[in-house]
Write a protein that holds these residues in place. Structure first.
Motif, mmCIF file in Angstrom:
data_model
loop_
_atom_site.group_PDB
_atom_site.id
_atom_site.type_symbol
_atom_site.label_atom_id
_atom_site.label_comp_id
_atom_site.label_asym_id
_atom_site.label_seq_id
_atom_site.Cartn_x
_atom_site.Cartn_y
_atom_site.Cartn_z
ATOM 1 N N THR A 175 -39.889 -4.981 2.319
ATOM 2 C CA THR A 175 -39.621 -4.358 3.610
ATOM 3 C C THR A 175 -38.139 -4.474 3.926
ATOM 4 O O THR A 175 -37.574 -5.576 3.901
ATOM 5 N N THR A 225 -41.116 -0.506 2.134
ATOM 6 C CA THR A 225 -41.360 -0.047 3.496
ATOM 7 C C THR A 225 -40.105 -0.270 4.329
ATOM 8 O O THR A 225 -39.301 -1.152 4.047
ATOM 9 N N SER A 498 -47.697 7.207 7.072
ATOM 10 C CA SER A 498 -46.614 6.641 7.859
ATOM 11 C C SER A 498 -46.988 6.679 9.321
ATOM 12 O O SER A 498 -47.817 7.482 9.750
#
Length: 503
Positions: A175, A225, A498
């Motif tokens: 992330t 992400t 998403s």
């Protein structure tokens, strides 16, 4: 024996075990939004059926009297820059049964400071090696790394997977909380840390004789992400890609934008013990008391009819503080008050102090880190200003929405995904946005907000809209679950959904 006991505590084959690695985790250690996410997302994942274990360094000397720490009896020894480094493993709990495994090492993490610039590569490389070792010890299914600090873990984990049948089914996620920080490291130093440097990446040509830990982590992970859908799109462009846009476009099929949330139990104006009065969307009256007492606390003119704007931010150009300061005289002329809390660039700190002296009843600048005052500002302010040049997601506007402080934001990244323009004709929207990053545009947008503030019925509707915005982790946690399922091959479909704009 201890290893077997720990493994058994986490063996529930019905759901994957995620090792969530972060160098800060609230409430134990927090510098910015990363700490908030590490302290709340794993709890939401547990509520969604994921077994999550957070792994973080312990910054300072472990104290069993503070933070409900307990010894586990486990230790992990890994190669270090000056020889073997041993981490003692301590345990605490975040909530919902989610454990935090703290890795304590007095040589590398013996002071209560998260970031020590001159030693961070050494410290975080050793920590990352220990994280990989815990992946093996706990038989975890997914390594979820966060930002460049844990990218060495992704790199080493990927290499081990190719060599070990016991690890080849494990997967990894990275992330990106802020692409601007990339862990760029001198090649000789990286070699001494045990990192592979033989094949330079195209992205590393910007800074010769260096390696880019974030770029290499991007390539080593099974999925990437970012913390908002819009930021996931922006960073694939040259304007926002910080030199990694080509690599991110290359990985676009494995790149997902998922909005951050906040812990809505912790951030709750109906129960927050830091507030002098409590309120909710159904009973908002207590916010008036919070405003009056905040004005008194900060030495501002005590006038409930005067709009009060809160700013809680790191004081730097990325956060647009220079643009806010350029608009200060115009804001004061509009009749608004400013409550600014934060630290950062020394030049900007001096400017905040100066405008506070010039306008003592209209501008209050508090140059310190003060989480309790921050919550009183969220509760006592009518509006919340975030003029960031770019913003991957932003936590401030989410807390502001929860506390009924109407956001005024630059239309970028997660700010654009979470704040919708107020439309008086339909009584929809939860804030105000400006598209041009300039003092004039900021001032014009504040003027729109002030005009609405002076229409009490409209303002009440807008404030309630803000407080009823979904800023929880419920939906984002399910999207992370979907990413985990895709990379583990336990679900059909090639992409995880998403977060839709507006959260």
């Amino acid at each position: 024996m201890q290893t077997d006991r720990w493994r058994q505590r986490h063996e529930r084959p019905t759901s994957p075990l995620v090792l969530f690695a972060s160098v800060e985790v609230a409430p134990f250690s927090k510098v910015g939004g990363l700490g908030d996410v590490a302290g709340s997302l794993p709890v939401a994942l547990a509520s969604a059926g994921i077994r999550a274990v957070v792994v973080a360094p312990w910054h300072g000397e472990p104290d069993t009297a503070a933070g409900s720490l307990e010894r586990t009896g486990l230790s992990v020894t890994v190669p270090g820059l000056a020889g073997p480094e041993t981490f003692q493993v301590w345990r605490a709990e975040l909530g919902h049964g989610v454990p935090v495994l703290f890795l304590a090492n007095p040589n590398l993490f013996g002071v209560p400071i998260v970031y020590i610039e001159e030693r961070d590569r050494e410290r975080f490389a050793a920590f990352s090696r220990a994280v990989v070792e815990l992946m093996r010890v706990l038989s975890a299914d997914i390594l979820h790394a966060n930002d460049w600090h844990t990218c060495p873990a992704l790199i080493w984990h990927r290499a081990l997977r190719y060599r070990s049948r016991a690890l080849y089914r494990q997967r990894s996620v990275l992330t990106i909380h802020n692409l601007a920080h990339q862990g760029i490291t001198d090649v000789d130093y990286a070699t001494a840390l045990g990192l592979e440097t033989a094949e330079p990446l195209e992205e590393e040509a910007r800074y010769p004789r260096t390696i880019n830990l974030l770029a290499r982590g991007l390539l080593a992970s099974d999925a990437v992400t970012t913390v908002s859908p819009r930021y996931a799109e922006e960073i694939q462009t040259a304007a926002f890609g910080e030199g990694l846009d080509r690599l991110l476009r290359q990985r676009s099929d494995h790149l997902f934008g998922i909005l951050n949330g906040i812990d809505t139990t912790w951030y709750n104006p109906a129960t927050d013990p830091a507030l002098p009065g409590h309120y909710s969307a159904d009973e908002p009256g207590g916010k008036t008391l919070c405003k009056a007492l905040l004005q008194r606390e900060l030495g501002l003119a005590e006038d409930v009819e005067r709009p009060l704007i809160g700013v809680i931010s790191r004081l730097d150009r990325q956060k647009g503080i220079d643009v806010m300061l350029a608009a200060v005289e115009g804001l004061v002329d509009l009749g608004v008050q400013l409550a600014v809390l934060g630290t950062g660039d020394m030049g900007l700190e001096k400017q905040v102090a100066e405008v506070s002296r010039r306008f003592p009843r209209a501008v209050a600048g508090v140059l310190r880190f003060d989480p309790l005052l921050a919550r009183r500002i969220y509760a006592g302010s009518d509006m919340f200003l975030m003029p960031s040049r770019f913003e991957p997601c932003g936590i401030g506007q989410l807390i502001a929405l929860r506390y009924g402080s109407v956001p005024i934001v630059h239309q970028t990244g997660g700010l654009a995904d979470t704040v919708q323009e107020w439309d008086p004709s339909t009584e929809t929207g939860n804030g105000f946005l400006f598209t041009v990053h300039a003092a004039e545009a900021l001032l014009a947008t504040v003027r729109r907000a002030v005009d609405t503030f002076r229409k009490p019925a409209q303002w009440k509707r807008l404030m309630i809209n803000a407080m009823r915005s979904d800023v929880s982790w419920v939906r984002p946690a399910l999207e992370y679950v979907r990413v985990y399922e895709v990379i583990l091959g336990t679900t059909t479909g090639e992409r995880a959904p998403s977060s839709p704009a507006g959260h």
